[in-house]
Scaffold this motif. Structure first.
Motif, PDB file in Angstrom:
ATOM      1  N   ARG A 239       0.836  -1.214   0.000  1.00 22.54           N
ATOM      2  CA  ARG A 239       0.000   0.000   0.000  1.00 22.54           C
ATOM      3  C   ARG A 239       0.865   1.257   0.000  1.00 22.54           C
ATOM      4  O   ARG A 239       0.554   2.239  -0.693  1.00 22.54           O
ATOM      5  CB  ARG A 239      -0.930  -0.002   1.222  1.00 22.54           C
ATOM      6  N   TRP A 240       1.944   1.239   0.776  1.00 24.80           N
ATOM      7  CA  TRP A 240       2.828   2.403   0.882  1.00 24.80           C
ATOM      8  C   TRP A 240       3.540   2.690  -0.436  1.00 24.80           C
ATOM      9  O   TRP A 240       3.624   3.837  -0.883  1.00 24.80           O
ATOM     10  CB  TRP A 240       3.826   2.131   2.004  1.00 24.80           C
ATOM     11  N   LEU A 241       4.039   1.643  -1.076  1.00 25.75           N
ATOM     12  CA  LEU A 241       4.776   1.835  -2.320  1.00 25.75           C
ATOM     13  C   LEU A 241       3.870   2.288  -3.461  1.00 25.75           C
ATOM     14  O   LEU A 241       4.204   3.226  -4.207  1.00 25.75           O
ATOM     15  CB  LEU A 241       5.487   0.541  -2.714  1.00 25.75           C
ATOM     16  N   THR A 242       2.743   1.605  -3.628  1.00 25.82           N
ATOM     17  CA  THR A 242       1.881   1.914  -4.772  1.00 25.82           C
ATOM     18  C   THR A 242       1.025   3.151  -4.527  1.00 25.82           C
ATOM     19  O   THR A 242       0.552   3.766  -5.490  1.00 25.82           O
ATOM     20  CB  THR A 242       0.972   0.722  -5.100  1.00 25.82           C
ATOM     21  N   GLY A 243       0.833   3.529  -3.267  1.00 25.92           N
ATOM     22  CA  GLY A 243       0.054   4.712  -2.947  1.00 25.92           C
ATOM     23  C   GLY A 243       0.917   5.930  -2.758  1.00 25.92           C
ATOM     24  O   GLY A 243       1.116   6.737  -3.675  1.00 25.92           O
ATOM     25  N   LYS A 249       2.245  -0.711  -9.843  1.00 23.45           N
ATOM     26  CA  LYS A 249       1.858  -1.979  -9.236  1.00 23.45           C
ATOM     27  C   LYS A 249       2.577  -3.166  -9.868  1.00 23.45           C
ATOM     28  O   LYS A 249       2.889  -4.154  -9.196  1.00 23.45           O
ATOM     29  CB  LYS A 249       0.347  -2.167  -9.344  1.00 23.45           C
ATOM     30  N   ALA A 250       2.856  -3.075 -11.163  1.00 24.54           N
ATOM     31  CA  ALA A 250       3.531  -4.165 -11.858  1.00 24.54           C
ATOM     32  C   ALA A 250       4.952  -4.372 -11.359  1.00 24.54           C
ATOM     33  O   ALA A 250       5.544  -5.437 -11.575  1.00 24.54           O
ATOM     34  CB  ALA A 250       3.540  -3.905 -13.360  1.00 24.54           C
ATOM     35  N   ASN A 251       5.500  -3.374 -10.678  1.00 24.70           N
ATOM     36  CA  ASN A 251       6.879  -3.460 -10.175  1.00 24.70           C
ATOM     37  C   ASN A 251       6.951  -3.944  -8.737  1.00 24.70           C
ATOM     38  O   ASN A 251       8.032  -4.003  -8.153  1.00 24.70           O
ATOM     39  CB  ASN A 251       7.567  -2.097 -10.269  1.00 24.70           C
ATOM     40  N   VAL A 252       5.805  -4.263  -8.149  1.00 25.99           N
ATOM     41  CA  VAL A 252       5.752  -4.600  -6.726  1.00 25.99           C
ATOM     42  C   VAL A 252       5.244  -6.036  -6.553  1.00 25.99           C
ATOM     43  O   VAL A 252       4.116  -6.350  -6.935  1.00 25.99           O
ATOM     44  CB  VAL A 252       4.853  -3.620  -5.956  1.00 25.99           C
ATOM     45  N   THR A 253       6.075  -6.893  -5.978  1.00 25.74           N
ATOM     46  CA  THR A 253       5.678  -8.249  -5.624  1.00 25.74           C
ATOM     47  C   THR A 253       5.686  -8.357  -4.109  1.00 25.74           C
ATOM     48  O   THR A 253       6.745  -8.278  -3.482  1.00 25.74           O
ATOM     49  CB  THR A 253       6.641  -9.288  -6.223  1.00 25.74           C
ATOM     50  N   CYS A 254       4.511  -8.495  -3.527  1.00 26.28           N
ATOM     51  CA  CYS A 254       4.377  -8.617  -2.075  1.00 26.28           C
ATOM     52  C   CYS A 254       3.502  -9.825  -1.782  1.00 26.28           C
ATOM     53  O   CYS A 254       2.373  -9.902  -2.278  1.00 26.28           O
ATOM     54  CB  CYS A 254       3.771  -7.354  -1.466  1.00 26.28           C
ATOM     55  N   GLN A 255       4.004 -10.740  -0.985  1.00 31.44           N
ATOM     56  CA  GLN A 255       3.288 -11.983  -0.730  1.00 31.44           C
ATOM     57  C   GLN A 255       3.313 -12.312   0.752  1.00 31.44           C
ATOM     58  O   GLN A 255       4.385 -12.375   1.366  1.00 31.44           O
ATOM     59  CB  GLN A 255       3.917 -13.127  -1.522  1.00 31.44           C
ATOM     60  N   ALA A 256       2.126 -12.534   1.339  1.00 35.72           N
ATOM     61  CA  ALA A 256       2.034 -12.960   2.727  1.00 35.72           C
ATOM     62  C   ALA A 256       2.318 -14.458   2.806  1.00 35.72           C
ATOM     63  O   ALA A 256       1.607 -15.259   2.208  1.00 35.72           O
ATOM     64  CB  ALA A 256       0.656 -12.644   3.284  1.00 35.72           C
TER      65      ALA A 256
END
Length: 263
Positions: A239-243, A249-256
């Motif tokens: 949320r912090w990076l894309t907001g 968004k295509a540059n962000v991979t975040c996985q729980a």
């Protein structure tokens, strides 16, 4: 290939424990091997797989589907509970195809959980199975700056990415661990600063890495971000990076990878 694409892969390998060693206070490295590893592609980076572990009494069937899409998962669930193997997700720490050997690092907390206790007690010849799921990290053309972050559950994934990044890559990696002696050699490019962050005993997993990521300037240039671990770390950073930071968004991979119960 992304985390979603793993369901398309059809490599099932039934292998055996070759050796096991406690490499730090909270990590046990288990090496598995066997002829069926010949079918596994050497993908590097954060190559991950579904790992099927035996019951403690050994009465376990590895007659598994070779793909874990919806139908494959239903087939797995229909196996008799008494002999159905435990299912967990793990990352390749090192793969040596020429030796038919693959290393898996397990986080261990005594007798807590399923996988950690198995890693502590496994002996040569014990059978397990894995289904290839590919990589979650995608190299983005033209991007040389990287932000990587994880708690201990994501350390093997980030270590694999650091090992396989181009040698001219720049950026920062924030790796949160429960004990200073859990730090590992990463073979990171010279331009990527690796920060080992020891978590206080009473702190939420991922909280130290989260605070450090958000306290520092982002690496300069077009950015690729990869953040994994306890749920709050990747979801908050995404949320912090894309907001606020405007990273595509295509540059962000975040996985729980997991979630703290009751929080």
């Amino acid at each position: 290939m992304s985390f979603r694409d793993g369901r398309k892969l059809t490599t099932l390998a039934v292998v055996e424990t070759v050796r096991s060693k406690q490499i730090s206070p909270h990590f046990v490295r288990v090496t598995v091997g066997g002829e069926q590893l010949d079918a596994l592609e050497h993908r590097g980076r954060d190559h991950w797989f579904r790992l099927f572990l035996p019951h403690e009494d050994g009465a376990t069937s590895f007659a598994l589907p070779n793909r874990l899409d919806m139908m494959g998962y239903l087939r797995y669930l229909r196996m008799p509970k008494a002999t159905r193997p435990h299912l967990r997700n793990y990352t390749v720490r090192e793969f040596r195809p020429q030796d038919r050997e693959l290393d898996i690092d397990f986080v261990v907390h005594g007798t807590e959980g399923v996988a950690g206790p198995w890693a502590l007690r496994t002996e040569p010849g014990d059978r397990v199975a894995l289904i290839d799921q590919g990589c979650g990290y995608d190299a983005i053309p033209g991007v040389t700056a990287h932000l990587l972050a994880a708690d201990e559950s994501g350390l093997p994934a980030v270590a694999g990415i650091l090992r396989d990044l181009p040698r001219d890559a720049t950026g920062a990696a924030y790796l949160e661990i429960p004990h200073a002696d859990d730090a590992q050699d990463t073979d990171a490019p010279d331009g990527v600063d690796v920060h080992w962050l020891v978590r206080p005993h009473d702190a939420r997993p991922g909280s130290v890495a989260l605070a450090e990521v958000m306290a520092h300037d982002l690496p300069a240039g077009p950015l690729s971000a990869y953040v994994v671990g306890e749920q709050k770390l990747p979801t908050t950073v995404r949320r912090w990076l894309t907001g606020e930071k405007g990273v595509p968004k295509a540059n962000v991979t975040c996985q729980a990878y997991w979630r703290v119960a009751g929080r």
